[in-house]
Structure formats: structure tokens, C-alpha cells
Design a protein around this motif. Sequence first.
Motif, PDB file in Angstrom:
ATOM      1  N   GLN A   1       0.843  -1.194   0.000  1.00 35.83           N
ATOM      2  CA  GLN A   1       0.000   0.000   0.000  1.00 35.83           C
ATOM      3  C   GLN A   1       0.874   1.237   0.000  1.00 35.83           C
ATOM      4  N   LEU A   2       0.490   2.205  -0.800  1.00 34.33           N
ATOM      5  CA  LEU A   2       1.236   3.456  -0.931  1.00 34.33           C
ATOM      6  C   LEU A   2       0.313   4.630  -0.668  1.00 34.33           C
ATOM      7  N   VAL A   3       0.767   5.547   0.155  1.00 36.73           N
ATOM      8  CA  VAL A   3      -0.025   6.731   0.470  1.00 36.73           C
ATOM      9  C   VAL A   3       0.843   7.964   0.320  1.00 36.73           C
TER      10      VAL A   3
ATOM     11  N   ARG B   1       4.491  -4.693   2.711  1.00 36.21           N
ATOM     12  CA  ARG B   1       5.552  -5.598   2.260  1.00 36.21           C
ATOM     13  C   ARG B   1       6.896  -4.934   2.529  1.00 36.21           C
ATOM     14  N   THR B   2       7.959  -5.651   2.247  1.00 36.59           N
ATOM     15  CA  THR B   2       9.300  -5.142   2.518  1.00 36.59           C
ATOM     16  C   THR B   2       9.630  -4.023   1.540  1.00 36.59           C
TER      17      THR B   2
ATOM     18  N   ALA C   1      14.362  10.579  -3.256  1.00 34.62           N
ATOM     19  CA  ALA C   1      15.095   9.966  -2.161  1.00 34.62           C
ATOM     20  C   ALA C   1      14.221   8.894  -1.511  1.00 34.62           C
ATOM     21  N   ARG C   2      14.844   8.103  -0.662  1.00 31.80           N
ATOM     22  CA  ARG C   2      14.091   7.090   0.072  1.00 31.80           C
ATOM     23  C   ARG C   2      14.726   6.890   1.437  1.00 31.80           C
ATOM     24  N   ASP C   3      13.899   6.475   2.384  1.00 30.17           N
ATOM     25  CA  ASP C   3      14.363   6.137   3.728  1.00 30.17           C
ATOM     26  C   ASP C   3      13.761   4.771   4.046  1.00 30.17           C
ATOM     27  N   ASN C   4      14.578   3.750   3.894  1.00 31.12           N
ATOM     28  CA  ASN C   4      14.054   2.390   4.101  1.00 31.12           C
ATOM     29  C   ASN C   4      13.657   2.153   5.550  1.00 31.12           C
ATOM     30  N   GLY C   5      14.302   2.875   6.468  1.00 31.02           N
ATOM     31  CA  GLY C   5      13.938   2.732   7.868  1.00 31.02           C
ATOM     32  C   GLY C   5      12.548   3.254   8.164  1.00 31.02           C
TER      33      GLY C   5
ATOM     34  N   TYR D   1       5.271  -0.587 -13.290  1.00 32.98           N
ATOM     35  CA  TYR D   1       5.001  -0.476 -11.859  1.00 32.98           C
ATOM     36  C   TYR D   1       3.715  -1.198 -11.465  1.00 32.98           C
ATOM     37  N   GLU D   2       3.823  -1.994 -10.422  1.00 34.89           N
ATOM     38  CA  GLU D   2       2.698  -2.827  -9.997  1.00 34.89           C
ATOM     39  C   GLU D   2       1.795  -2.149  -8.978  1.00 34.89           C
ATOM     40  N   TYR D   3       2.366  -1.289  -8.176  1.00 32.68           N
ATOM     41  CA  TYR D   3       1.595  -0.690  -7.083  1.00 32.68           C
ATOM     42  C   TYR D   3       1.586   0.824  -7.225  1.00 32.68           C
TER      43      TYR D   3
END
Length: 121
Positions: free
Chosen positions: A3-5, A27-28, A70-74, A108-110
Motif C-alpha cells: 500500500q502506498l499513500v 511488504r518489505t 530519495a528514500r528512507d528504508n527505515g 510499476y505494480e503498485y
Amino acid sequence: QLQLVESGGGLVQAGGSLSLSCAASGRTFSVYSMAWFRQAPGKEREFVAAISSSDSPWYADSAKGRATVARDNGKNTAYLHMYRLKPEDTAVYYCAATTGWGQREGDYEYWGQGTQVTVSS
């Protein structure tokens, strides 16, 4: 399911800056490449930027020099920081995720539900 918001959209004056966030759950997050697309009224959805699972960014020509992905996996969150915004940047901005890589919608799937960005002149 992932899920993406999205959040962070709004009204900004031309020349201003805005940061969008995309929070993922389900998901991961770290295994997904994340992308930002946008769709202006009457136009097709177009690629803006993407960042791979290994943190490699890629930008559409229209975004180069005016955006940072950018991304923050944490935090399970992807970001799109936009600068020197123009009225033509007005659109609904969507984040998307894939276990692969690409610049096309079909890669892209999601998808998130989108967030409106309006740039006034």
C-alpha cells in the motif's frame, strides 16, 4: 499487497519548493524501486523520477535540476523534493512501486492514490 499513500501536495507559488512523501506498508519496502509520476488535466500520466532499491536515482528531463528523489528504508518512505516550481508542474503526483525498474507506467505494480500539486503564477 504493497500500500502506498502520498502526502505533501498543496498550493505553492511559482519559484517555490514542495516536498512529497510516499509512505509504504504491507511488504518489505527496501526491495522495491520507487517512482513518481504526474498527470496534468487533459494529459497522460508521465514519469518524473525514480529511485532504485539500491538508491540509484533517475529523472525525466523536465525534472533534472529541479527535483530530488530519495528514500528512507527505515521509515518505509519515498520522497520527491521539488524546487523552482513552474505552473506547468501543476498535476496530480503519484508514487508507484516495482520489484523491477523502468520509466513506464506498465513497469510499476503498485500505485498510490495521488496528491495534488498546484503551482500558481
